[in-house]
Design a protein around this motif. Structure first.
Motif, PDB file in Angstrom:
ATOM      1  N   TRP A 249     -17.378  15.464  -7.184  1.00 24.33           N
ATOM      2  CA  TRP A 249     -16.647  14.048  -6.932  1.00 24.33           C
ATOM      3  C   TRP A 249     -15.173  14.391  -6.747  1.00 24.33           C
ATOM      4  O   TRP A 249     -14.698  13.542  -5.929  1.00 24.33           O
ATOM      5  CB  TRP A 249     -16.645  13.473  -8.424  1.00 24.33           C
ATOM      6  CG  TRP A 249     -17.974  13.100  -8.740  1.00 24.33           C
ATOM      7  CD1 TRP A 249     -19.064  12.648  -7.878  1.00 24.33           C
ATOM      8  CD2 TRP A 249     -18.296  12.721 -10.192  1.00 24.33           C
ATOM      9  NE1 TRP A 249     -20.328  12.345  -8.662  1.00 24.33           N
ATOM     10  CE2 TRP A 249     -19.909  12.420  -9.933  1.00 24.33           C
ATOM     11  CE3 TRP A 249     -17.960  12.926 -11.292  1.00 24.33           C
ATOM     12  CZ2 TRP A 249     -20.800  12.292 -11.110  1.00 24.33           C
ATOM     13  CZ3 TRP A 249     -18.680  12.689 -12.347  1.00 24.33           C
ATOM     14  CH2 TRP A 249     -19.968  12.222 -12.242  1.00 24.33           C
ATOM     15  N   GLN A 250     -14.403  15.383  -7.211  1.00 25.12           N
ATOM     16  CA  GLN A 250     -12.956  15.578  -7.165  1.00 25.12           C
ATOM     17  C   GLN A 250     -13.140  17.105  -6.661  1.00 25.12           C
ATOM     18  O   GLN A 250     -12.688  17.995  -7.551  1.00 25.12           O
ATOM     19  CB  GLN A 250     -12.249  15.345  -8.158  1.00 25.12           C
ATOM     20  CG  GLN A 250     -12.417  13.853  -8.776  1.00 25.12           C
ATOM     21  CD  GLN A 250     -11.719  13.384  -9.846  1.00 25.12           C
ATOM     22  OE1 GLN A 250     -11.570  14.448 -11.004  1.00 25.12           O
ATOM     23  NE2 GLN A 250     -11.090  12.565  -9.898  1.00 25.12           N
ATOM     24  N   PRO A 251     -13.178  17.454  -5.252  1.00 30.35           N
ATOM     25  CA  PRO A 251     -12.970  18.896  -4.882  1.00 30.35           C
ATOM     26  C   PRO A 251     -11.565  19.453  -5.481  1.00 30.35           C
ATOM     27  O   PRO A 251     -10.769  18.944  -5.645  1.00 30.35           O
ATOM     28  CB  PRO A 251     -13.300  18.897  -3.489  1.00 30.35           C
ATOM     29  CG  PRO A 251     -13.906  17.331  -3.026  1.00 30.35           C
ATOM     30  CD  PRO A 251     -13.444  16.553  -4.375  1.00 30.35           C
ATOM     31  N   SER A 252     -11.771  20.921  -5.597  1.00 31.06           N
ATOM     32  CA  SER A 252     -10.346  21.400  -5.737  1.00 31.06           C
ATOM     33  C   SER A 252      -9.401  21.073  -4.813  1.00 31.06           C
ATOM     34  O   SER A 252      -9.613  21.155  -3.671  1.00 31.06           O
ATOM     35  CB  SER A 252     -10.689  22.816  -5.981  1.00 31.06           C
ATOM     36  OG  SER A 252     -11.524  23.255  -7.104  1.00 31.06           O
ATOM     37  N   TYR A 253      -8.062  21.051  -5.222  1.00 23.44           N
ATOM     38  CA  TYR A 253      -6.913  20.808  -4.222  1.00 23.44           C
ATOM     39  C   TYR A 253      -5.987  21.940  -4.507  1.00 23.44           C
ATOM     40  O   TYR A 253      -5.480  21.821  -5.607  1.00 23.44           O
ATOM     41  CB  TYR A 253      -6.523  19.371  -4.400  1.00 23.44           C
ATOM     42  CG  TYR A 253      -5.447  18.926  -3.632  1.00 23.44           C
ATOM     43  CD1 TYR A 253      -5.801  18.993  -1.925  1.00 23.44           C
ATOM     44  CD2 TYR A 253      -4.037  19.016  -3.924  1.00 23.44           C
ATOM     45  CE1 TYR A 253      -4.467  18.575  -1.200  1.00 23.44           C
ATOM     46  CE2 TYR A 253      -2.964  18.796  -2.914  1.00 23.44           C
ATOM     47  CZ  TYR A 253      -3.299  18.527  -1.628  1.00 23.44           C
ATOM     48  OH  TYR A 253      -2.069  18.229  -0.710  1.00 23.44           O
ATOM     49  N   ALA A 254      -5.410  22.438  -3.550  1.00 28.27           N
ATOM     50  CA  ALA A 254      -4.462  23.605  -3.642  1.00 28.27           C
ATOM     51  C   ALA A 254      -5.014  24.384  -4.715  1.00 28.27           C
ATOM     52  O   ALA A 254      -3.910  24.832  -5.662  1.00 28.27           O
ATOM     53  CB  ALA A 254      -3.209  22.917  -3.872  1.00 28.27           C
ATOM     54  N   GLY A 255      -6.193  24.832  -4.823  1.00 25.27           N
ATOM     55  CA  GLY A 255      -6.573  25.878  -6.117  1.00 25.27           C
ATOM     56  C   GLY A 255      -6.584  25.140  -7.430  1.00 25.27           C
ATOM     57  O   GLY A 255      -7.041  25.845  -8.341  1.00 25.27           O
ATOM     58  N   VAL A 256      -6.423  23.933  -7.605  1.00 26.31           N
ATOM     59  CA  VAL A 256      -6.417  23.294  -9.138  1.00 26.31           C
ATOM     60  C   VAL A 256      -7.801  22.521  -9.020  1.00 26.31           C
ATOM     61  O   VAL A 256      -8.091  21.711  -8.478  1.00 26.31           O
ATOM     62  CB  VAL A 256      -5.351  22.111  -9.000  1.00 26.31           C
ATOM     63  CG1 VAL A 256      -5.349  21.564 -10.366  1.00 26.31           C
ATOM     64  CG2 VAL A 256      -3.979  22.908  -8.918  1.00 26.31           C
ATOM     65  N   ARG A 257      -8.626  22.990 -10.163  1.00 28.03           N
ATOM     66  CA  ARG A 257     -10.057  22.133 -10.097  1.00 28.03           C
ATOM     67  C   ARG A 257      -9.713  21.004 -11.029  1.00 28.03           C
ATOM     68  O   ARG A 257      -8.740  20.876 -11.750  1.00 28.03           O
ATOM     69  CB  ARG A 257     -10.892  23.349 -11.070  1.00 28.03           C
ATOM     70  CG  ARG A 257     -11.229  24.575 -10.172  1.00 28.03           C
ATOM     71  CD  ARG A 257     -11.770  25.392 -10.953  1.00 28.03           C
ATOM     72  NE  ARG A 257     -12.156  26.590 -10.325  1.00 28.03           N
ATOM     73  CZ  ARG A 257     -12.900  27.467 -10.878  1.00 28.03           C
ATOM     74  NH1 ARG A 257     -13.430  27.621 -12.261  1.00 28.03           N
ATOM     75  NH2 ARG A 257     -13.292  28.581 -10.428  1.00 28.03           N
ATOM     76  N   PRO A 258     -10.790  20.293 -11.030  1.00 34.95           N
ATOM     77  CA  PRO A 258     -10.839  18.828 -11.805  1.00 34.95           C
ATOM     78  C   PRO A 258     -10.693  18.882 -13.504  1.00 34.95           C
ATOM     79  O   PRO A 258     -11.341  20.101 -13.484  1.00 34.95           O
ATOM     80  CB  PRO A 258     -12.036  18.119 -11.243  1.00 34.95           C
ATOM     81  CG  PRO A 258     -12.726  19.072 -10.695  1.00 34.95           C
ATOM     82  CD  PRO A 258     -11.916  19.989 -10.081  1.00 34.95           C
TER      83      PRO A 258
END
Length: 252
Positions: A37-46
């Protein structure tokens, strides 16, 4: 004022020690879907599901579908509703609910069910007092779990998830489940006490104008105690041991 004639008990967390398994099942379900639902962004996981705070505030005491909807709303995640026939997964609200059901059922097969030590003595005392008792649960497992725990015989009626679906009863914090149970016991809300450990359940008891709404705070958590009171509990107890005396004190 009419005598208090009946008590309606929530099941999970009040009668059966299953709340921790529900929380673990929700966590496994949501944490497995969040990367989709919320893929990791800049290495930050949901952020993972909080099995204490989010379980208490969003899903405890609610039906599976309502719990999924509440969590998705809190995380600003949009999913199509899907249909009741959706297989377990992450793509629709019904699929997520089915996934949680699958995880929880597997846990029950592995670990079985346990009841709290204070439950039988309290129910036996209420029987001696000629107070009629009902069990209520949003879960479709409630009857089989109460039977496995050898508690079903203490109750005059059970309103579970199957009954709620058949009667199209809305889930907590709507008081419909409690009102149905009280009606089956031949009692009005003014003659009935509700015992709940979930905020949504206490809200339901308050909205239904039940004579006595008892919040159960088994973990002796001061924040939960205050939250139960703030949401409508007239009385907060650490276990069911003090319930018969509290009911006797409320009967004129």
């Amino acid at each position: 004022m009419s005598d208090l004639r009946a008590v309606v008990f929530d099941t999970d967390g009040v009668l059966l020690a299953t709340a921790d398994r529900h929380a673990a099942a929700w966590k496994e379900t949501f944490d497995g879907c969040l990367p989709e639902w919320q893929p990791s962004y800049a290495g930050v996981r949901p952020r993972p599901f909080d099995a204490v705070r989010e379980y208490r505030d969003l899903v405890d005491g609610r039906s599976r579908l309502d719990g999924v909807r509440a969590f998705l709303g809190a995380r600003h995640i949009g999913l199509p509703p899907g249909t009741p026939g959706d297989p377990p997964g992450c793509a629709t609200v019904h699929a997520v609910a089915a996934r949680k059901e699958e995880v929880f059922s597997a846990m029950l097969r592995t670990d079985g069910v346990r009841t709290f030590d204070d439950v039988r003595p309290a129910l036996q005392r209420l029987g001696e007092m000629e107070v009629r008792c009902a069990a209520v649960s949003a879960s479709r497992h409630a009857r089989s779990l109460l039977e496995s725990a050898e508690l079903i015989g203490y109750f005059d009626t059970l309103v579970d998830g199957q009954a709620a679906a058949a009667l199209a009863l809305p889930g907590k914090p709507d008081p419909a489940l409690f009102l149905e149970a009280a009606g089956r016991l031949g009692a009005t809300p003014a003659q009935t006490a509700v015992v709940e450990d979930a905020i949504a359940g206490v809200e339901a008891g308050h909205q239904g104008r039940f004579r006595l709404v008892v919040g159960l705070n088994r973990e002796a958590d001061p924040h939960m105690r205050d939250a139960l009171r703030a949401h409508g509990a007239h009385l907060v107890l650490p276990d069911l041991g003090g319930l018969p005396a509290a009911l006797e004190g409320d009967r004129p």
